[in-house]
Design an enzyme around this catalytic site. Sequence first.
Site: not given
Ligand code: HSE
Length: 310
Positions: A130, A183
């Site tokens: 990730e 993201t």
């Molecule tokens: N917790 C992460 C965010 C998840 O919200 O950036 C990304 O899929």
Amino acid sequence: MKHIKIFAPATVANVACGFDIFGFALNNPGDEILLRLKEKRGIVISKITGDKGMLPEEPEKNTAAVSVMALLDYIKSDKGFEIEIHKKMPLSSGLGSSAASAAGALFGANILLGKPLEVKELLPFAIESERVACGTGHADNVAPALLGGFVIIRSYNPLDIIKIPTLPELYCTVIHPSIEINTEYARSILKSEISLKDAVKQLGNVAGLVTGLFTGDYNLTGRSLEDVIIEPFRAKLIPGFYDVKKAALMSGALGCSISGSGPSIFALCSSGETAEKAGKAMKEVFNKIDIQSHVYISEINEEGPKIIES
Ligand code: HSE
């Protein structure tokens, strides 16, 4: 050549109030990952089908390859894999696409290697992938993708993961509008500090959501699906977000928020019928503003990855 094909679930991360600490897995959609064990060390991504987008085939950039390589290094194996990734979900959609590929690949590789590790022990390798995909090692997609169910990351250091029960009749509607949100960018627009007032509100909802799921209280679960910290910033990246949310709630959904870093939006419902109704109403809103969208209806996936061919 020994081979195995794995289904790996999509995931809804954050679940409104639990930024980086809550996530759950879905039965639909999910990726399919085929692995062939090789006697020669190294990973080759031999095929990618579906939404390839910018999905890198280079092993050092691909989450499935990175995570499996980390596993091979850890157990000091001189074996290797040929991996096919069949994407059944869109990339950069907020559905944990990269996490599903990593979780499925790790799960399958571990089986072909003779199960040197417990499934839970595979998590650090998935988290590492990730980091490669989006710059941070958040676990709220990879943990539910690997373990199934509703997962809490109580602590990142040391890693402490808790799987909790969900409600028996819980259905999730996810709508994916055809826009992409990276993201890394969606994280960069967040404030690094929050007010005490917002922290109090968010903590109340975190406690309420966990209690609602544990005690089977649908109403409490629904009213705890509120995010005063992250959603206000990210909603700006999704045209029509508040109207879509209103449409879901008016259709009887328990609660509604952004799935992961978006642009997908999820709504939890207490029946399949309500989930369908909410999906139609949410899609109608995107139709009105000329944004194409795709609706998924799913129960919570309790199992995590599973073998579909071997
Ligand atoms: N917790 C992460 C965010 C998840 O919200 O950036 C990304 O899929």
